[in-house]
Scaffold this active site. Structure first.
Site, mmCIF file in Angstrom:
data_model
loop_
_atom_site.group_PDB
_atom_site.id
_atom_site.type_symbol
_atom_site.label_atom_id
_atom_site.label_comp_id
_atom_site.label_asym_id
_atom_site.label_seq_id
_atom_site.Cartn_x
_atom_site.Cartn_y
_atom_site.Cartn_z
ATOM 1 N N HIS A 1 -11.613 7.485 5.236
ATOM 2 C CA HIS A 1 -10.707 8.508 5.123
ATOM 3 C C HIS A 1 -11.374 9.632 4.723
ATOM 4 O O HIS A 1 -12.405 9.534 3.974
ATOM 5 C CB HIS A 1 -9.459 8.285 4.384
ATOM 6 N N ASP B 1 0.708 -1.131 0.130
ATOM 7 C CA ASP B 1 0.089 0.015 -0.063
ATOM 8 C C ASP B 1 0.836 1.344 -0.037
ATOM 9 O O ASP B 1 0.219 2.378 0.096
ATOM 10 C CB ASP B 1 -0.753 0.044 1.207
ATOM 11 N N ARG C 1 0.794 -1.315 7.679
ATOM 12 C CA ARG C 1 1.403 -0.165 6.942
ATOM 13 C C ARG C 1 2.463 0.567 7.686
ATOM 14 O O ARG C 1 2.698 1.661 7.273
ATOM 15 C CB ARG C 1 0.382 1.003 6.523
ATOM 16 N N CYS D 1 -5.518 9.241 -3.059
ATOM 17 C CA CYS D 1 -4.737 8.429 -2.455
ATOM 18 C C CYS D 1 -3.343 8.379 -3.013
ATOM 19 O O CYS D 1 -2.328 8.174 -1.879
ATOM 20 C CB CYS D 1 -5.448 6.935 -2.254
ATOM 21 N N ARG E 1 -9.439 6.081 11.409
ATOM 22 C CA ARG E 1 -8.037 5.968 11.034
ATOM 23 C C ARG E 1 -7.526 7.098 12.158
ATOM 24 O O ARG E 1 -6.787 6.759 13.094
ATOM 25 C CB ARG E 1 -7.614 6.265 9.805
#
Length: 288
Positions: free
Chosen positions: A181, A81, A106, A281, A152
């Site tokens: 998000h 990612d 991540r 993103c 998040r």
């Protein structure tokens, strides 16, 4: 169309002035979906890494064709990612607030980006103590930093962002897990400048009722997006003040933006959407 409305339309188009941007991107060389940290991810669904690279390359070339500068960071094996560079830093006036991921899968990405900033001349780099997924949950409007929380980014990170970046922060509460998000529920169309307030687009149902009232008060002229726009990650878009890069499926939103004098630029990012990502993103903005 009447002469008056034609004049208004031409005026609106003339007022949409693009500004040259600088972006940081990471090639999806090791992209795959091998874990689940959002509702879009399904490890049982086949992923074509070569196709993801081709789509990412086309996105990068789109920015360059529009006159923007694109920097790149080297991808790392085992971090599929990392392509979603927006999650790894927020840069305003040359100050950098790094990231601290909620998902352990991540976590290692943050330090790779920290080193990139230091290696590329940034000296005011701060790594957060609270969970902070950077431009995934932070959107700079030119006046205030809109800051998402709910899934998040820790709300305590909003205060860290204000202290580190030296800009006022407005907290926004996300309530729909599909739009985990801020950058899949809201984006900035044009930043505040020359006495004009910023213009944004957002999907109201992604936010709490109180946050919806805040957004309506701050941005009464916002583009209001629909479930159709959100469901294809159409709101995960990037604007330079005139040109708006958004997923090719977001046809309704593109039509609305065109009616406002913006120039929709459609890209295919379908392979990366399998991990819950879109144009924004993949794009960290380097401001200053």
């Amino acid at each position: 169309m009447t002469l008056l409305s034609e004049t208004a339309a031409h005026t609106a188009v003339a007022e949409r002035v693009p500004t040259t941007r600088r972006y940081l991107m990471c090639e999806p060389k090791y992209f795959t979906v091998e874990y689940v940290i959002n509702p879009w991810m399904d490890p049982d669904q086949p992923v074509d890494t070569a196709k993801a690279v081709a789509q990412w390359t086309a996105l990068k070339e789109t920015y360059e064709r529009l006159g923007h500068k694109v920097e790149t960071i080297e991808p790392e094996p085992g971090l599929p990612d990392m392509v979603f560079s927006a999650n790894s830093g927020t840069v305003v006036d040359g100050r950098v607030l790094g990231s601290r991921f909620r998902a352990p899968q991540r976590a290692a990405e943050a330090d790779h980006f920290r080193r990139w900033f230091l290696d590329n001349g940034y000296r005011d780099v701060v790594m957060p103590e609270r969970i902070n997924e950077a431009e995934g949950d932070f959107a700079w409007t030119g006046e205030v930093l809109l800051a998402g929380t709910g899934f998040r980014t820790d709300p305590g990170a909003h205060a860290e962002a204000q202290e580190t970046l030296g800009v006022p922060v407005v907290s926004l509460h996300l309530v729909d897990p599909r739009y985990y998000h801020l950058d899949v529920a809201l984006f900035v169309l044009s930043e505040a400048r020359d006495g004009r307030r910023a213009e944004i687009a957002y999907y109201p149902a992604a936010f709490s009722e109180g946050t919806q009232r805040v957004l309506a008060r701050l941005f009464p002229d916002a583009v209001i997006c629909t479930e159709e726009d959100a469901a294809c990650l159409g709101i995960n878009a990037v604007s330079d003040g005139r040109n708006v890069v958004l997923p090719v499926e977001a046809t309704r939103l593109a039509a609305v933006l065109a009616s406002r004098g913006y120039e929709p630029v459609m890209v295919d990012i379908s392979e990366l959407r399998k991990s819950g990502g879109g144009p924004k993103c993949c794009t960290m903005e380097l401001r200053g």
